[in-house]
Write an enzyme that holds these catalytic residues in place. Structure first.
Site, PDB file in Angstrom:
ATOM      1  N   ASP C  10       0.841  -1.200   0.000  1.00  0.00           N
ATOM      2  CA  ASP C  10       0.000   0.000   0.000  1.00  0.00           C
ATOM      3  C   ASP C  10       0.875   1.250   0.000  1.00  0.00           C
ATOM      4  OD1 ASP C  10       1.003  -0.396   2.582  1.00  0.00           O
ATOM      5  OD2 ASP C  10      -0.761   0.479   3.548  1.00  0.00           O
ATOM      6  N   ASP C  15       6.857   1.179   1.648  1.00  0.00           N
ATOM      7  CA  ASP C  15       6.482   0.218   0.595  1.00  0.00           C
ATOM      8  C   ASP C  15       7.271   0.494  -0.672  1.00  0.00           C
ATOM      9  OD1 ASP C  15       3.870   1.054   2.203  1.00  0.00           O
ATOM     10  OD2 ASP C  15       3.547  -1.012   1.563  1.00  0.00           O
ATOM     11  N   ASN C  39      -2.401   2.705   3.672  1.00  0.00           N
ATOM     12  CA  ASN C  39      -1.888   4.054   3.931  1.00  0.00           C
ATOM     13  C   ASN C  39      -2.763   5.113   3.259  1.00  0.00           C
ATOM     14  OD1 ASN C  39       0.335   3.286   5.480  1.00  0.00           O
ATOM     15  ND2 ASN C  39       1.563   2.857   3.668  1.00  0.00           N
ATOM     16  N   THR C 124       2.968  -6.001   2.818  1.00  0.00           N
ATOM     17  CA  THR C 124       3.471  -4.851   3.569  1.00  0.00           C
ATOM     18  C   THR C 124       2.377  -3.804   3.795  1.00  0.00           C
ATOM     19  OG1 THR C 124       4.227  -3.717   1.575  1.00  0.00           O
ATOM     20  CG2 THR C 124       5.801  -5.214   2.644  1.00  0.00           C
ATOM     21  N   ASN C 158       1.770   1.412  17.103  1.00  0.00           N
ATOM     22  CA  ASN C 158       2.086   2.775  16.673  1.00  0.00           C
ATOM     23  C   ASN C 158       0.823   3.593  16.360  1.00  0.00           C
ATOM     24  OD1 ASN C 158       1.434   1.471  14.288  1.00  0.00           O
ATOM     25  ND2 ASN C 158       3.307   2.028  13.202  1.00  0.00           N
ATOM     26  N   PHE C 165      -0.391  -0.228  12.662  1.00  0.00           N
ATOM     27  CA  PHE C 165      -1.332   0.203  11.639  1.00  0.00           C
ATOM     28  C   PHE C 165      -1.829  -0.925  10.726  1.00  0.00           C
ATOM     29  CE2 PHE C 165      -2.327   1.642   7.357  1.00  0.00           C
ATOM     30  CZ  PHE C 165      -3.330   2.558   7.602  1.00  0.00           C
ATOM     31  N   ASN C 166      -0.931  -1.685  10.131  1.00  0.00           N
ATOM     32  CA  ASN C 166      -1.363  -2.697   9.148  1.00  0.00           C
ATOM     33  C   ASN C 166      -2.340  -3.701   9.744  1.00  0.00           C
ATOM     34  OD1 ASN C 166       0.148  -1.635   7.083  1.00  0.00           O
ATOM     35  ND2 ASN C 166       1.790  -3.169   7.186  1.00  0.00           N
ATOM     36  N   HIS C 238       9.781   0.331   7.641  1.00  0.00           N
ATOM     37  CA  HIS C 238       9.200  -0.958   8.023  1.00  0.00           C
ATOM     38  C   HIS C 238       9.191  -1.986   6.896  1.00  0.00           C
ATOM     39  CE1 HIS C 238       7.613   1.386  11.414  1.00  0.00           C
ATOM     40  NE2 HIS C 238       7.175   2.258  10.527  1.00  0.00           N
ATOM     41  N   ASP C 239       8.589  -1.592   5.787  1.00  0.00           N
ATOM     42  CA  ASP C 239       8.284  -2.584   4.756  1.00  0.00           C
ATOM     43  C   ASP C 239       9.535  -3.121   4.071  1.00  0.00           C
ATOM     44  OD1 ASP C 239       5.711  -2.037   5.439  1.00  0.00           O
ATOM     45  OD2 ASP C 239       5.299  -0.766   3.710  1.00  0.00           O
TER      46      ASP C 239
HETATM   47 CA   LIG Z   1       2.939  -0.504   3.916  1.00  0.00          CA
END
Ligand SMILES: [Ca+2]
Ligand SMILES: [Ca+2]
Ligand SMILES: [Ca+2]
Ligand SMILES: [Ca+2]
Lengths: 310, 310, 310, 310
Positions: C10, C15, C39, C124, C158, C165-166, C238-239
């Site tokens: 996303d 990403d 996102n 991701t 977070n 979030f994900n 992160h991703d």
């Molecule tokens: Ca992502």
């Protein structure tokens, strides 16, 4: 042979009728009246309880109880009972005193000071005081005769689609009361919606011709209008039914069930989950009122109001 | 200037240390010790509390409290504290009496009988008594100086991945305590896992050479083995930290947070949800201990044990 | 020996980096890129994915996926990624086409058309497409090599104190993915907060001197500011970590755990409950990334960007 | 003017009747039959669906669907439908083929290939396929004429005190379906318990004298015994009612309500929370069947079986 009763209430129009029945029925030995925040704040319902006791000539300890539920935010019910909690009639200045003890403490001491198995608790508001009393003194579960409560439903609620007001107002307290190892009788909406105080009943009360009868009629006048706004032809006098059930084994029929309270639902918190069939694999230890002998209820109520004179 | 403290506990090895610190630290005026079912049954922890008070020469009211949580089934912690709740040393027959009042009632009366804003509640077990006291007497919220509790975590639990034992044991009580309008300080696992009673500390205690020091060492001997089974190099003396925090403003550092308790989760019930950043839109009214001055903790603890003589 | 990967994303700044690593690392055989609302809306993230693929010269099927979570209302993350989902650099008009299939269908067909046990799914973003693919074709669980996902945390979230979030964006999908009988590797916040794209890393990227490097730097410029607003010295990419974990067994260390997702909590919905110790009595079938070889991550990332030329 | 219908089912005795009504009623243009795990495993119900289609001479695409719910563990209902899912009669070997597409994909493609607003979805099992189709292709919500589903209750459940089987079997899918922006009609237990296939109805079917009529009678023979074990005088032919509602606007009466599904309750998961009065403050967008013209239902059912010949 009389029934020793502690009435724990949040007057409330139907709580007021419950007090009158407890005060006037010859089978009832009323030991105490305790109050709990519910239909209105604890200040208001305590004043209302004292005013009704004053009118009824009740001379037993009256104690103020919990100002709100164990865990949640308090809710009130002005849509049914008005801003005072007992809108309609003019209330007298209470001459009945207020006991120094807190309601839960009074309940504990009263039960401990009577023969085991002789005192029935009749809660007609949120179950906060009862849960507090049990938590304070776990021996209560083995000493109380039984708990006959007005609350819950095995089909639909009245405050939300799933929840009845008294249970929703303190679901954790209700869960604790249903889980207690004492006999519980649930007088819920399925029963009390059979007890609509219609014109015929009101006419019988009015015919008594006493000031007390006029007071009752004024209560029912307001209550009728509140229920009319929700599509009811007459108001359900819920709490009266709980006292009747405590006094008269023949006024209702019952089914055994496992009853617990949903406290974790997104939409169903405060629902009395009622399993008649053992689908949940729990013992069916609660007695659930399902059928009402309406004439018998009205007869004993009219007789009690008459007996109180006034 | 001393701190007036009511210690509400479920001894428990670290509760025992908490009693000793409260008894021996010159800054502490211990008003009462109350007990609550937690690490073991109420009978066992009450006997343990009385035994420790006897050893420590504590002469304040000791009152027995709640036999289980407000709503849930009770849980105990024999894996950490043994079958007695205080396995390890031989306990003396208690010579300290038991107050006639129930814990919640003693707490209410004690707070009401002191100057407003002077009494600190230090719960080191499940929060049942504290929630009961607050429900019985809502004015408590405005009269207590603060509540300094051992419980919770802002990262991971110890009894489940999400929940610390004291909170999990009565999550509804904990929710009510965190929601109360009194100042709350949370001393949770993130702090107490910094307080591992290692060999150096034990050596300092042993060096005191008193029977009391030997008793403490025996407690720590058992507790060290229990924690070793879980991969810890030394046992976390959780409850000691709460008393230290109540007495010494400099022994820890804090961050403000909104803290509440999950009571509806499938997997997370008993978790202290801790919002430092305002993500949940609630005021950050709880003070959460985050950093420990370990030397200072050990110093005051050794000094207290020394001061008690024994 | 290369790893066959389907990247489900996303974009999203991190990403975008994940796409670049997948495109440029010699160990990666990228089979497809699929998109999912997260996102930003599905329209925005699909455009972003195509733009990044265009920049990176990626020539694999790109398919549009779920426009929102399985059950809940959609949430987006403009605070981290801006209104476009990829604020900062000017994005080119995508020249990469859009596959006719929906993402879940493309995932199913791609896995079915390769040797069993050879295709790794790397989500991701929210796990909606992955859960849909598995629900559509349950055989996927036995055919996929493994799922290496960015999401969750074993300490703190977070987006809320408990949730990353994900996972929060589609907790039911995440629950289904963790419960699937395929190997799952969780690369969560505890790992990715070790991967802060600091000045040293950015300097290495800039030193490549290519337009692609400049694009990456612009991405990180915006992302750095977004994280600075939350007190981070540099943004967590992160991703990127999830792709790295899928390609390089040595870049992280892992612990086995039981992982599930809280979907019923009042405060904890979207939390990845992570049990390393078996406290919940479930098999520890998820591999959870705990330690990062940061240099190795930066090395492979810089190398991939360099390899893509641009 | 006929109704274009996709019947999504888990046969199941009453699903079998639903297929027959859809196949034989002149107002119905049956477009497809899809299957979903529910009363039994997906293998069993798919075989059953094909067998019933074979008997009924149905010649439309039949597609196999979801093997289990979106998130939860699968449940089945052998107590009502036997080990085969359609115990009682001997089933023929199916001669009807199986479409290559998965059910959700067939549903999406079928709706997309017809005029917008012309296709009615009639799910009579768990709502997994319908939720999957909507998640795959959100435009479905604007293209489908309506969803007429058998499931739920506005008073009490049948699998638990709160939950009806189809909803309990996949509550998240049901929640998504009720939340979708398409018109939903709920035909729940309050309606279907008015449709008990009593001896009079069975007599009318038998009087047709065809092999198909004999098959139906054998189905009802088994189903009657299953319901007798639960205290019912005759079996409720739930799914038949949903098809009837889809075809005949006059066979039932309806009330508008907000309906959602409890997915977070301890005791109430799978309950269709039904708000007729706006107590929850949500728009009343679901049409809930409340009253049945029983004669009309039996008439159309007997006519359909007769029309199918056999
Ligand atoms: Ca992502
Ligand atoms: Ca009441
Ligand atoms: Ca303790
Ligand atoms: Ca069915």
């Amino acid at each position: 042979m009389t029934e020793k009763i502690i009435l724990d209430c949040d007057p409330g129009h139907d709580d007021a009728l419950a007090i009158l029945l407890a005060a006037g029925d010859p089978r009832c030995e009323l030991l105490a009246v305790t109050t709990v925040a519910g239909n209105q704040t604890i200040d208001k319902v305590t004043r209302n309880a004292r005013a009704v006791c004053t009118i009824a000539g009740v001379d037993v300890p009256v104690a103020r109880g919990a100002a709100g539920p164990l865990v949640r935010e308090a809710i009130v019910a002005p849509d049914y009972h008005g801003e005072s909690g007992l809108d309609g009639p003019v209330l007298p200045t209470p001459t009945v005193g207020l006991d120094e003890r807190r309601a839960a403490e009074l309940i504990v001491e009263t039960v401990l000071s009577h023969e085991p198995g002789t005192v029935t608790l009749v809660p007609t508001g949120p179950l906060t005081n009862i849960a507090l009393a049990l938590a304070l003194e776990p021996r209560l579960a083995g000493l109380v005769k039984r708990v006959v409560l007005m609350g819950g439903s095995y089909t639909r609620g009245n405050r939300t689609p799933a929840a009845e007001f008294n249970i929703l107002a303190d679901p954790e307290a209700a869960e604790a009361v249903f889980a207690g190892s004492w006999p519980v009788t649930m007088v819920g909406l399925d029963l009390t919606h059979q007890a609509l105080a219609d014109d015929a009943f009101r006419g019988r009360v009015r015919a008594l011709g006493t000031p007390l009868a006029a007071f009752v009629d004024e209560l029912l006048e307001f209550f009728t209008a509140a229920y009319a706004a929700r599509g009811f032809p007459a108001p359900a006098v819920h709490d009266l039914c709980a006292v009747a059930a405590a006094l008269d084994p023949g006024v209702m029929t019952y089914r055994d069930a496992f009853v617990t309270v949903e406290t974790a639902g997104r939409w169903t918190t405060g629902m009395t989950v009622t399993d008649f069939d053992g689908d949940l694999g729990r013992p069916l230890t609660t007695s659930v009122a399902v059928g009402l002998d309406r004439d018998r209820l009205w007869d004993m109520t009219v007789a009690a109001i008459a007996a109180l004179g006034g």
